[in-house]
Design a protein around this motif. Structure first.
Motif, PDB file in Angstrom:
ATOM      1  N   LEU A 227       0.680   2.328  -9.935  1.00 60.33           N
ATOM      2  CA  LEU A 227       0.899   1.695  -8.630  1.00 60.33           C
ATOM      3  C   LEU A 227       2.371   1.350  -8.439  1.00 60.33           C
ATOM      4  O   LEU A 227       2.952   1.616  -7.365  1.00 60.33           O
ATOM      5  N   GLN A 228       2.985   0.741  -9.445  1.00 56.12           N
ATOM      6  CA  GLN A 228       4.412   0.404  -9.343  1.00 56.12           C
ATOM      7  C   GLN A 228       5.243   1.657  -9.107  1.00 56.12           C
ATOM      8  O   GLN A 228       6.122   1.688  -8.239  1.00 56.12           O
ATOM      9  N   ASP A 229       4.983   2.711  -9.895  1.00 59.67           N
ATOM     10  CA  ASP A 229       5.752   3.950  -9.759  1.00 59.67           C
ATOM     11  C   ASP A 229       5.554   4.569  -8.377  1.00 59.67           C
ATOM     12  O   ASP A 229       6.516   5.063  -7.760  1.00 59.67           O
ATOM     13  N   ALA A 230       4.314   4.551  -7.899  1.00 64.55           N
ATOM     14  CA  ALA A 230       4.039   5.170  -6.597  1.00 64.55           C
ATOM     15  C   ALA A 230       4.742   4.426  -5.473  1.00 64.55           C
ATOM     16  O   ALA A 230       5.308   5.050  -4.561  1.00 64.55           O
ATOM     17  N   TRP A 231       4.723   3.083  -5.517  1.00 65.52           N
ATOM     18  CA  TRP A 231       5.395   2.325  -4.461  1.00 65.52           C
ATOM     19  C   TRP A 231       6.901   2.576  -4.470  1.00 65.52           C
ATOM     20  O   TRP A 231       7.512   2.767  -3.402  1.00 65.52           O
ATOM     21  N   GLN A 232       7.510   2.580  -5.647  1.00 61.94           N
ATOM     22  CA  GLN A 232       8.950   2.840  -5.702  1.00 61.94           C
ATOM     23  C   GLN A 232       9.264   4.257  -5.223  1.00 61.94           C
ATOM     24  O   GLN A 232      10.300   4.494  -4.588  1.00 61.94           O
ATOM     25  N   CYS A 233       8.361   5.192  -5.510  1.00 65.20           N
ATOM     26  CA  CYS A 233       8.546   6.561  -5.024  1.00 65.20           C
ATOM     27  C   CYS A 233       8.516   6.601  -3.491  1.00 65.20           C
ATOM     28  O   CYS A 233       9.356   7.258  -2.856  1.00 65.20           O
ATOM     29  N   ARG A 248      -0.815   4.249   3.789  1.00 66.38           N
ATOM     30  CA  ARG A 248      -2.133   3.628   3.993  1.00 66.38           C
ATOM     31  C   ARG A 248      -3.043   3.880   2.791  1.00 66.38           C
ATOM     32  O   ARG A 248      -3.796   2.988   2.367  1.00 66.38           O
ATOM     33  N   GLU A 249      -2.977   5.090   2.231  1.00 67.43           N
ATOM     34  CA  GLU A 249      -3.815   5.406   1.074  1.00 67.43           C
ATOM     35  C   GLU A 249      -3.423   4.544  -0.131  1.00 67.43           C
ATOM     36  O   GLU A 249      -4.294   4.037  -0.854  1.00 67.43           O
ATOM     37  N   LEU A 250      -2.133   4.342  -0.324  1.00 63.00           N
ATOM     38  CA  LEU A 250      -1.682   3.528  -1.454  1.00 63.00           C
ATOM     39  C   LEU A 250      -2.003   2.052  -1.222  1.00 63.00           C
ATOM     40  O   LEU A 250      -2.310   1.323  -2.170  1.00 63.00           O
ATOM     41  N   GLU A 251      -1.934   1.599   0.017  1.00 63.96           N
ATOM     42  CA  GLU A 251      -2.318   0.211   0.319  1.00 63.96           C
ATOM     43  C   GLU A 251      -3.787  -0.029  -0.018  1.00 63.96           C
ATOM     44  O   GLU A 251      -4.150  -1.093  -0.550  1.00 63.96           O
ATOM     45  N   ARG A 252      -4.634   0.955   0.282  1.00 64.92           N
ATOM     46  CA  ARG A 252      -6.057   0.808  -0.052  1.00 64.92           C
ATOM     47  C   ARG A 252      -6.248   0.732  -1.572  1.00 64.92           C
ATOM     48  O   ARG A 252      -7.046  -0.074  -2.068  1.00 64.92           O
ATOM     49  N   ALA A 253      -5.514   1.557  -2.297  1.00 68.96           N
ATOM     50  CA  ALA A 253      -5.613   1.511  -3.759  1.00 68.96           C
ATOM     51  C   ALA A 253      -5.094   0.187  -4.298  1.00 68.96           C
ATOM     52  O   ALA A 253      -5.652  -0.371  -5.256  1.00 68.96           O
ATOM     53  N   GLN A 254      -4.044  -0.335  -3.662  1.00 68.00           N
ATOM     54  CA  GLN A 254      -3.486  -1.629  -4.087  1.00 68.00           C
ATOM     55  C   GLN A 254      -4.528  -2.748  -3.898  1.00 68.00           C
ATOM     56  O   GLN A 254      -4.729  -3.578  -4.796  1.00 68.00           O
ATOM     57  N   MET A 255      -5.179  -2.763  -2.755  1.00 72.54           N
ATOM     58  CA  MET A 255      -6.181  -3.800  -2.495  1.00 72.54           C
ATOM     59  C   MET A 255      -7.391  -3.648  -3.413  1.00 72.54           C
ATOM     60  O   MET A 255      -7.963  -4.639  -3.883  1.00 72.54           O
ATOM     61  N   LEU A 256      -7.774  -2.414  -3.690  1.00 69.65           N
ATOM     62  CA  LEU A 256      -8.897  -2.181  -4.596  1.00 69.65           C
ATOM     63  C   LEU A 256      -8.567  -2.681  -6.000  1.00 69.65           C
ATOM     64  O   LEU A 256      -9.402  -3.314  -6.666  1.00 69.65           O
ATOM     65  N   MET A 257      -7.335  -2.433  -6.446  1.00 65.27           N
ATOM     66  CA  MET A 257      -6.908  -2.899  -7.772  1.00 65.27           C
ATOM     67  C   MET A 257      -6.874  -4.427  -7.817  1.00 65.27           C
ATOM     68  O   MET A 257      -7.323  -5.038  -8.793  1.00 65.27           O
ATOM     69  N   VAL A 277       1.906  -8.862 -16.972  1.00 62.95           N
ATOM     70  CA  VAL A 277       2.713  -7.723 -16.552  1.00 62.95           C
ATOM     71  C   VAL A 277       1.942  -6.854 -15.574  1.00 62.95           C
ATOM     72  O   VAL A 277       2.507  -6.232 -14.687  1.00 62.95           O
ATOM     73  N   ASP A 278       0.601  -6.803 -15.744  1.00 62.53           N
ATOM     74  CA  ASP A 278      -0.220  -5.952 -14.895  1.00 62.53           C
ATOM     75  C   ASP A 278      -0.703  -6.651 -13.636  1.00 62.53           C
ATOM     76  O   ASP A 278      -1.434  -6.064 -12.848  1.00 62.53           O
ATOM     77  N   GLU A 279      -0.332  -7.922 -13.450  1.00 59.56           N
ATOM     78  CA  GLU A 279      -0.863  -8.686 -12.327  1.00 59.56           C
ATOM     79  C   GLU A 279      -0.521  -7.991 -11.007  1.00 59.56           C
ATOM     80  O   GLU A 279       0.638  -7.713 -10.716  1.00 59.56           O
ATOM     81  N   ILE A 280      -1.540  -7.695 -10.230  1.00 59.41           N
ATOM     82  CA  ILE A 280      -1.386  -6.950  -8.981  1.00 59.41           C
ATOM     83  C   ILE A 280      -1.946  -7.782  -7.841  1.00 59.41           C
ATOM     84  O   ILE A 280      -3.091  -8.249  -7.892  1.00 59.41           O
ATOM     85  N   GLY A 281      -1.147  -7.977  -6.796  1.00 60.55           N
ATOM     86  CA  GLY A 281      -1.613  -8.653  -5.604  1.00 60.55           C
ATOM     87  C   GLY A 281      -2.000  -7.643  -4.545  1.00 60.55           C
ATOM     88  O   GLY A 281      -1.830  -6.435  -4.702  1.00 60.55           O
ATOM     89  N   VAL A 282      -2.526  -8.148  -3.447  1.00 65.10           N
ATOM     90  CA  VAL A 282      -2.939  -7.234  -2.379  1.00 65.10           C
ATOM     91  C   VAL A 282      -1.735  -6.708  -1.605  1.00 65.10           C
ATOM     92  O   VAL A 282      -1.856  -5.748  -0.852  1.00 65.10           O
ATOM     93  N   TYR A 283      -0.585  -7.335  -1.776  1.00 65.52           N
ATOM     94  CA  TYR A 283       0.589  -6.861  -1.063  1.00 65.52           C
ATOM     95  C   TYR A 283       1.342  -5.850  -1.927  1.00 65.52           C
ATOM     96  O   TYR A 283       1.333  -5.927  -3.150  1.00 65.52           O
TER      97      TYR A 283
END
Length: 559
Positions: A227-233, A248-257, A277-283
């Motif tokens: 997720l981090q790599d994809a967003w920076q990409c 939009r597809e990555l946002e859906r994956a972010q919220m699912l995670m 380190v793995d803590e993922i928010g919906v944003y």
């Protein structure tokens, strides 16, 4: 996990290094790297083939120095790839000129009777180059391949610069390879301009789906990283903030995670210290700060970049000088070996693993080299050999450094031999083994003795930076009753990520000390993440939320 919610008898767990077997022999999945590896190989093969057919002989192989630039563009979207490859090509060209300008007069003087100790000047130049490059790479968080190929180009150029050979000639060949790297790296934009972004998003979505299906530690780490790599990409591709389908597809994956993490109450997972380190928010994560911010922040004696650079400078100088004093003919090879142990950071455990990788990979790589010399290829056959080695380097560089060294070793020696004779094969192999051993041993001594408690300073320094920015952010909310600037939020997230990395380094280097600091360290991380999560929704902050944040902040600062 909030330390305030821990039970009284619960012991603190800090991140542990990956098992030695996994690091030394594992091949972690990193997606399909074959197309990129082919591009890297073609960046060398095309200009070398043309130059060989035009009759330039072995000198044409030096385009391989500039072709290394293509490695720096892999994984980047085309919108920013041209810049990364272009800058790398320019740097490689300049360093090839510097290496040759230093090496040529020294080799000429030695051939005229000057002492071999003059080679120490070459060693000093190499040590300064790798220290400076590693400092910059760490400061900007550029990731692999780091400073390695910049140092390797300097080293090879200093070796092949025979007496009377103009340094500009070597720089021109390097520049030709750099231009080829730029053109080949960008060819895909003609038929698939968003292929890199699509691959990054697909990898992230797949990793998140795997975590949702099987909520174990390995899958969580992989999903968070993807997720981090994809967003920076997507940030580099300039499509974040748009209505592009990939966003939009990555946002859906972010919220699912994020939802999977909040629902995951497995005690074994929640006690994993690397959970922070793995803590993922919906944003989505924010983009990196400016280059100026990233560079200036590490100009501090406690920064990871500074500590890494100092160790490199000491180890490379000592290893190279020792081989000169021992009368070994290639002290530059000892510098390369020392640099490869240290250039990726201050983690002593992982640095030791890299030392083992370096020795094992070099031995196997020298065996490959022996086979190549027994075959005796020349002309186009030698171009093909170098292209295959280049392909192997790109395939394994980020998967297993030891395997990559099997390809790097013959590649470096064959390019270095383009300038003239290399002596007997037996002498070459034995000398490279000895020089590698000297470099690795010196690097490990420096790693384990110089700045033994530097990780303490780094963690306290970066936690302090994060705490300061968090305090400024909370004060802005209190005084202005509005959301703070996007730049302040971006800088805080960047510092929190740096604090997480510093925490892992400290835990690996000195777990007992890290255990004492872990509760305060993780609470600061959680508080900063909570604040950024709330602000990401763009709604006003209630007084109760602010009061709670300030209470937790005061607790962090007092602990």
């Amino acid at each position: 996990m909030n330390p305030e919610n821990a039970s009284p008898g619960e012991s603190t767990v800090v991140p542990a290094p990956r098992p030695a077997r996994s690091v030394l022999f594992g091949l972690p999945p990193v997606g399909n790297r074959f197309p990129g590896a082919v591009r890297v190989a073609l960046a060398l093969a095309i200009p070398a083939t043309v130059a060989t057919l035009l009759g330039y002989g072995s000198a044409s192989l030096l385009v391989g120095l500039g072709a290394f630039a293509s490695i720096y563009g892999e994984g980047r979207p085309y919108r920013s790839r041209w810049k990364a490859v272009g800058i790398a090509a320019l740097a490689l060209t300049v360093l090839s000129f510097i290496g040759a300008s230093v090496g040529e007069p020294i080799h000429r003087a030695i051939s005229e009777g000057a002492p071999e100790t003059l080679l120490i000047l070459v060693i000093l130049v190499m040590a300064v180059v790798v220290s400076t490059c590693a400092f910059t790479v760490d400061a900007l968080r550029l990731g692999p391949p780091g400073a390695f190929f910049l140092l390797l180009t300097t080293e090879i150029s200093s070796v092949i610069a025979t007496p009377g050979q103009p340094p500009a000639e070597i720089a021109v060949w390097t520049a030709i390879g750099g231009v080829s790297a730029l053109l080949v790296s960008m060819t895909g934009i003609l038929w698939a301009p968003r292929a890199v972004e699509q691959a990054a998003v697909a990898a992230a979505v797949s990793a998140v789906d795997e975590y949702v299906a099987v909520t174990d530690q390995a899958n969580r780490h992989a999903a968070a990283l993807r997720l981090q790599d994809a967003w920076q990409c997507l940030y580099r591709g300039k499509i974040v903030g748009t209505e592009h389908p990939l966003t939009r597809e990555l946002e859906r994956a972010q919220m699912l995670m994020a939802r999977a993490l909040s629902d995951d109450h497995d005690p074994e997972l929640m006690s994993d210290a690397a959970f922070d380190v793995d803590e993922i928010g919906v944003y989505p994560p924010l983009p990196y700060p400016t280059i100026r911010y990233r560079f200036l922040r590490v100009c501090n004696p406690s920064s990871r970049a500074t500590i890494t650079a100092i160790r490199l400078l000491l180890a490379c100088t000592a290893a190279g000088s020792l081989t000169v004093l021992l009368g070994i003919d290639r002290p530059d090879w000892a510098v390369i070996a020392a640099a490869m142990v240290l250039h990726q950071g201050p983690d002593r455990i992982l640095g030791t693993y890299r030392g083992i990788h370096r020795i094992g990979g070099t031995v196997l790589g020298l065996l490959v080299l022996g086979v190549v010399y027994l075959w005796g290829p020349s002309g186009l056959a030698m171009v093909a050999v170098l292209a295959v080695l280049q392909l192997g380097i790109e395939l394994f560089l980020v998967r297993n450094y030891g395997v990559a060294v099997i390809f790097i070793t013959p590649m470096a020696i064959l390019l270095g031999a383009a300038g003239g004779a290399h002596g007997t094969v037996a002498h070459l192999i034995l000398s490279r083994m000895l020089e590698t051993a000297v470099g690795v041993v010196v690097a490990l001594i420096v790693l384990w003795t110089v700045g033994r408690q530097a990780h303490r300073r780094t963690l306290e320094w970066v936690d302090g930076r994060a705490a300061h920015l968090l305090g400024v952010l909370l004060n802005d909310i209190r005084s202005a009753q509005r959301a703070p600037s996007a730049e302040l939020c971006r800088d805080l997230e960047f510092e929190l990520r740096g604090a997480a990395m510093a925490g892992i380094d400290a835990a690996h280097n000195e777990p007992d000390w890290a255990t004492q600091k872990w509760a305060a360290h993780t609470e600061l991380h959680h508080l900063g993440s909570d604040v950024l999560h709330r602000l990401s929704f763009g709604i006003s902050v209630s007084r109760s939320h602010l009061d709670d944040w300030e209470r937790r902040y005061a607790s962090c600062r007092s602990s």
